[in-house]
Design a protein around this motif. Structure first.
Motif, short mmCIF file in Angstrom:
data_model
loop_
_atom_site.label_atom_id
_atom_site.label_comp_id
_atom_site.label_asym_id
_atom_site.label_seq_id
_atom_site.Cartn_x
_atom_site.Cartn_y
_atom_site.Cartn_z
N UNK A 183 48.19 46.12 45.93
CA UNK A 183 48.75 44.77 45.97
C UNK A 183 48.91 44.21 44.56
N UNK A 184 47.91 44.43 43.69
CA UNK A 184 48.00 43.92 42.31
C UNK A 184 49.14 44.62 41.57
N UNK A 185 49.29 45.92 41.82
CA UNK A 185 50.39 46.64 41.16
C UNK A 185 51.74 46.15 41.65
N UNK A 186 51.82 45.83 42.97
CA UNK A 186 53.07 45.32 43.52
C UNK A 186 53.45 43.97 42.93
N UNK A 187 52.43 43.20 42.53
CA UNK A 187 52.69 41.88 41.93
C UNK A 187 52.94 41.97 40.43
N UNK A 188 52.97 43.19 39.89
CA UNK A 188 53.35 43.33 38.49
C UNK A 188 52.23 43.70 37.54
N UNK A 189 51.01 43.91 38.06
CA UNK A 189 49.91 44.30 37.18
C UNK A 189 50.12 45.73 36.69
N UNK A 190 50.10 45.92 35.39
CA UNK A 190 50.29 47.26 34.84
C UNK A 190 49.00 48.07 34.85
N UNK A 191 49.15 49.34 34.51
CA UNK A 191 47.98 50.22 34.50
C UNK A 191 46.94 49.77 33.49
N UNK A 192 47.40 49.31 32.32
CA UNK A 192 46.48 48.88 31.29
C UNK A 192 45.64 47.69 31.76
N UNK A 193 46.27 46.74 32.43
CA UNK A 193 45.55 45.56 32.91
C UNK A 193 44.54 45.94 33.99
N UNK A 194 44.92 46.86 34.88
CA UNK A 194 43.99 47.31 35.92
C UNK A 194 42.81 48.05 35.30
N UNK A 195 43.11 48.91 34.32
CA UNK A 195 42.03 49.65 33.65
C UNK A 195 41.09 48.70 32.93
N UNK A 196 41.68 47.63 32.29
CA UNK A 196 40.86 46.66 31.58
C UNK A 196 39.93 45.94 32.54
N UNK A 197 40.40 45.62 33.73
CA UNK A 197 39.57 44.94 34.71
C UNK A 197 38.38 45.81 35.11
N UNK A 198 38.66 47.08 35.41
CA UNK A 198 37.58 47.97 35.85
C UNK A 198 36.58 48.24 34.72
N UNK A 199 37.08 48.37 33.50
CA UNK A 199 36.17 48.56 32.37
C UNK A 199 35.30 47.33 32.14
N UNK A 200 35.88 46.15 32.29
CA UNK A 200 35.10 44.91 32.14
C UNK A 200 33.99 44.83 33.18
N UNK A 201 34.29 45.18 34.42
CA UNK A 201 33.27 45.17 35.46
C UNK A 201 32.14 46.16 35.15
N UNK A 202 32.53 47.35 34.67
CA UNK A 202 31.51 48.36 34.33
C UNK A 202 30.64 47.91 33.16
#
Length: 339
Positions: free
Chosen positions: A294-313
């Motif tokens: 859903x986030x990718x469909x709304x325009x979130x790029x791979x870098x932004x998704x990776x940044x989110x997961x790295x921040x959580x970790x």
């Protein structure tokens, strides 16, 4: 690597002797050097210790000690056990131990007829007396014998043998009745030369030549050897000095082996834990596939998704590290109080 927690540990030396064959005496500390096959002893008779103590001056000072079996103590009506070490009167002065309260054992306390006194460790002070100042001067029963507590050793001082934590220190002369091994002997251990039981640690003056001190002490040691002890030996035992800044090397070697095994097991457990965490994170990512789509469909790029997961970790790792740092001091001390 840190030395034992005393004043100027680099000036300390441990004393032992080596021989091709064990001398014909009773000796309480020794091992075989796996590299040379020589017999290495870490104790001498009480008479030899006193001779070496006198011969060391003025270039060095030598102190004696002997760890005995765990003793039963009663403090303020509460029974407990304590790891106990007998020491010569100059032990604390030679080693350079600091005090947390009161005073330490002196040469006057180790004289015949002296009043029985005791020095306790900081952790024993906390456990048996609640860390109260009134412990100084209090009576402590040790195997049924009364001793007066005169001081508390520094908080970080555990003794001169790594891997063992001493709770109680008693002077040689006033503690003979405390140890059952001493009481069973037909020959008093302060008199006989046929039983070698006193371990030694020394401190040389900063300007003293260690080799010269060793030669002098070895010569005196040779004079203390009785012919019956040397019968059948190809050569006499020879005294030597070793670095004592990390305490007794033989005891430390045993501790290093044990700690190495424990560290290996800890690393294995950590590896398994990391694999489990990795599996949990992968399972979590699978469970969040719909959210990711859903986030990718709304325009979130791979870098932004990776940044989110790295921040959580990183937040999870930081929280775990903070908990570890918070437990770094109280947890080890709490574990030590259990033993």
């Amino acid at each position: 690597t840190r030395g034992i927690p005393v004043n100027r540990p680099g000036d300390l030396f441990a004393v032992d002797w080596y021989a091709k064959v064990w001398p014909k005496v009773g000796h309480w500390s020794g091992h075989i050097d796996p590299r040379t096959g020589e017999r290495v002893g870490e104790a001498v008779s009480y008479a030899a210790f006193r001779a070496l103590e006198q011969a060391a001056a003025p270039q060095a000072t030598i102190a004696g000690f002997r760890r005995i079996t765990r003793t039963t103590t009663i403090a303020r009506g509460e029974p407990s056990t304590a790891e106990t070490t007998l020491v010569s009167g100059g032990h604390f002065e030679t080693v350079g131990v600091r005090t947390a309260a009161g005073r330490l054992i002196t040469r006057a306390d180790d004289a015949p007829g002296a009043a029985p006194v005791a020095v306790v460790s900081h952790r024993f002070w906390q456990r048996a007396f609640g860390g109260e100042a009134s412990a100084i001067g209090a009576t402590l029963s040790v195997n049924g014998q009364p001793f007066t507590v005169v001081g508390v050793a520094a908080r970080d001082y555990y003794g001169v043998m790594p891997g063992t934590w001493v709770d109680l220190y008693l002077p040689f002369h006033s503690a003979m009745s405390v140890d059952p091994d001493f009481a069973r002997r037909k020959q008093p251990l302060l008199v006989t030369t046929k039983i070698w039981w006193v371990q030694m640690i020394g401190r040389k003056r900063p300007d003293a030549d260690a080799a010269a001190v060793e030669r002098r002490l070895d010569g005196v040691f040779a004079q203390t050897l009785e012919p019956s002890a040397l019968e059948g030996l190809p050569t006499r035992p020879k005294l030597r000095l070793r670095s004592g800044w990390r305490g007794y090397e033989f005891a430390r070697s045993a501790v290093v082996t044990t700690v190495s095994i424990l560290m290996g097991l800890a690393a294995l457990v950590l590896l398994v834990a990391c694999a489990n965490v990795g599996g949990l994170v992968a399972a979590k990512m699978c469970a969040r596939r719909q959210e990711t789509a859903m986030r990718a469909a709304r325009g979130a790029g791979r870098l932004r998704l990776a940044r989110q997961y790295l921040t959580e970790s990183m937040l999870l790792g930081t929280a775990a590290g903070a908990v570890g740092l918070a437990l770094d001091n109280p947890l080890p001390e709490g574990l030590l109080l259990l033993f």
